[in-house]
Write an enzyme that holds these catalytic residues in place. Structure first.
Site, mmCIF file in Angstrom:
data_model
loop_
_atom_site.group_PDB
_atom_site.id
_atom_site.type_symbol
_atom_site.label_atom_id
_atom_site.label_comp_id
_atom_site.label_asym_id
_atom_site.label_seq_id
_atom_site.Cartn_x
_atom_site.Cartn_y
_atom_site.Cartn_z
ATOM 1 N N HIS A 50 44.822 38.248 43.913
ATOM 2 C CA HIS A 50 45.461 37.009 43.451
ATOM 3 C C HIS A 50 46.931 37.345 43.202
ATOM 4 O O HIS A 50 47.260 38.482 42.852
ATOM 5 C CB HIS A 50 44.915 36.531 42.105
ATOM 6 C CG HIS A 50 43.451 36.248 42.038
ATOM 7 N ND1 HIS A 50 42.515 37.221 41.841
ATOM 8 C CD2 HIS A 50 42.774 35.073 42.082
ATOM 9 C CE1 HIS A 50 41.317 36.663 41.791
ATOM 10 N NE2 HIS A 50 41.444 35.365 41.938
ATOM 11 N N ASP B 108 47.399 39.224 40.036
ATOM 12 C CA ASP B 108 46.898 40.611 39.936
ATOM 13 C C ASP B 108 48.004 41.597 40.271
ATOM 14 O O ASP B 108 48.073 42.678 39.689
ATOM 15 C CB ASP B 108 45.763 40.877 40.941
ATOM 16 C CG ASP B 108 44.621 39.906 40.795
ATOM 17 O OD1 ASP B 108 44.372 39.464 39.659
ATOM 18 O OD2 ASP B 108 43.979 39.608 41.815
HETATM 19 C C1 XLS Z 1 35.263 33.981 40.334
HETATM 20 C C2 XLS Z 1 35.568 34.153 41.738
HETATM 21 C C3 XLS Z 1 36.919 34.786 41.991
HETATM 22 C C4 XLS Z 1 37.317 34.560 43.409
HETATM 23 C C5 XLS Z 1 38.776 34.701 43.663
HETATM 24 O O1 XLS Z 1 34.149 33.746 39.938
HETATM 25 O O2 XLS Z 1 34.553 34.900 42.337
HETATM 26 O O3 XLS Z 1 36.887 36.133 41.664
HETATM 27 O O4 XLS Z 1 36.623 35.422 44.258
HETATM 28 O O5 XLS Z 1 39.525 33.806 42.930
#
Ligand code: XLS
Ligand code: NI
Ligand code: NI
Length: 438
Positions: A102, A105
């Site tokens: 993201h 991150d």
């Molecule tokens: C959350 C989601 C997230 C997505 C990316 O539950 O799995 O981690 O994979 O935003």
């Protein structure tokens, strides 16, 4: 590059099923050719930046337990670079072909849009320069449109148009960066796109906002010539009580309504399937049947808990059958197996992170090998072939082709005075057949 958290680890190698080494691949022989392609290209493993580099072990009841060196830097951009150095060193240790992130991150958010974008682009350039000297590529990028309080009532579905605009700008830049770094996919997970109570929510309006947002994303993808896939990640609940992207079938209906079913595919997650009351294989088979299977967040949930525990996969039969349906669908294409999985809060040693990924990759490789042998064996396929064989007759096909009407079918059925005999579904026989592969 100075020392990182993972400097002491050598690159993990394939050592074969009989190896006793604690850190070795027993099944993941990346170059081994199965069903015409190396395992590396079938599985396309990715490390998720958020769980493996950014997560600090806090939970709703307790403080952070993971103290990584970059977490106590007062200079946030220096911390982001240290984190990136550690990330790529971890990729080296695992010899993993992909990663995913993201925006938040990889770079700290600023106080406003401009400073947030500035930090993000600076760190994207930093990652780009690192990628010059490493083999690890970007499986997908995504924007975190759920952590900051501005998103508490949603991003695209927010009642405040300024949040919609802020989110649009964030996604635009995140797509730019994903393209810049050669990413194969751009993912949208709904995050806060859902609601808690109808007392304060117009669901019809929010769905239209979400549909428009996604159309804007698709238009922009074509404008910039991004060659990757746009993916939606279904999840039924958490954080909101009612998430708009509930499961594969719901998202397909949504895509159809907004005319996007040929533009957008799905990133399916094992734990989310469980939360929706489905199995991972169900979600994969459904997506495959709609032609929208894109990529996998390969993890597992705890069937005793009702939330997203995001654990590394370890149930061999579940993973095997999930990958069996991936193979039957023709493989993952530009997608991959992204470890949207986190170590437990007590797993505080850097080694725990290495063990988690090595185990996860090996587990999936083993499952894939079993799934491939079920495909090669062909008996499961033959059983299905036989079960549906009646549909090969011309008269049967006519009923589906549009050349028959309800009336004409009725006339023929009456003329033949049909009395179909029930036939066994043979479930236990097939279950026994499958267990022989384990
Ligand atoms: C959350 C989601 C997230 C997505 C990316 O539950 O799995 O981690 O994979 O935003
Ligand atoms: Ni999840
Ligand atoms: Ni996910």
């Amino acid at each position: 590059m100075s020392d990182t958290l993972f400097s002491n680890f050598e690159t993990v190698r394939y050592a074969g099923p009989d190896s006793d080494e604690p850190l070795a691949y027993r099944y993941y022989d990346a170059d081994r050719v199965v069903l015409g392609r190396p395992l590396r290209d079938h599985l396309r493993f990715a490390v998720a930046y958020w769980h493996s580099l950014a997560m600090n072990g806090s939970d709703p009841f307790g403080a952070p337990t993971l103290q990584r060196p970059w977490m106590d830097r007062s200079d946030e951009m220096q911390a982001a670079r240290d984190k990136a150095d550690a990330a790529f060193d971890l990729f080296r240790v695992l010899d993993v072909p992909f990663y995913s992130f993201h925006d938040r991150d990889i770079a700290p958010g600023g106080d406003d849009l401009r400073s947030s974008l500035h930090n993000f682009h600076e760190m994207a350039d930093y990652l780009g320069s690192k990628m010059q000297s490493f083999n690890t590529r970007l499986l997908w990028g995504t924007a975190n449109l759920f952590s900051h309080p501005r998103f508490m009532a949603g991003a695209a579905t927010n009642p405040d148009p300024d949040v919609f605009a802020f989110s649009a700008a964030t996604v635009k830049h995140c797509m730019d960066v994903t393209k810049q770094l050669g990413g194969d996919n751009y993912v949208l997970w709904g995050g806060r796109e859902g609601y808690e109570t109808l007392l304060n929510t117009r669901v019809g309006q929010e769905l239209d906002q979400l549909g428009r947002f996604l159309s804007l994303v698709v238009e922009y993808k074509h404008k910039i010539g991004f060659a990757g896939q746009i993916l939606i990640e279904p999840k039924p609940k958490e954080p909101t009580a009612h998430q708009y992207d509930f499961d594969t079938a719901t998202v397909y209906g949504f895509l159809k309504r907004y005319g996007l079913e040929n533009e957008v595919k799905l990133n399916l997650e094992g734990n989310h399937a469980l939360l929706a009351g489905h199995s991972f294989e169900h979600e994969i088979a459904m997506a495959a049947s709609f032609g929208i299977l894109g990529s996998l967040d390969i993890n597992r949930g705890d069937p005793l808990l009702g939330w997203d525990t995001d654990q590394f996969p370890s149930n061999l039969q579940d993973t095997t059958m999930a990958l069996y349906h991936v193979i039957k669908a023709g493989g993952l294409g530009l997608g991959g197996c992204n470890f949207d999985a986190k170590i437990r809060r007590q797993s505080i040693d850097p080694a725990d992170l290495v063990h988690a990924h090595v185990g996860g990759m090996d587990h999936c490789a083993r499952a894939f090998l079993i799934a491939a042998s079920i495909v090669e064996d062909g008996r499961l396929d033959a059983a299905l072939q036989e079960r549906y064989a009646g549909w090969e007759a011309e008269a049967a096909r006519d009923m589906l082709s549009g050349s028959e009407t309800l009336e004409s079918i009725s006339d023929k059925a009456e003329a033949q005075n049909l009395s179909p005999k029930p036939r066994s579904g043979g479930q236990e026989r097939l279950e026994n057949l499958i267990s022989r592969f384990f």
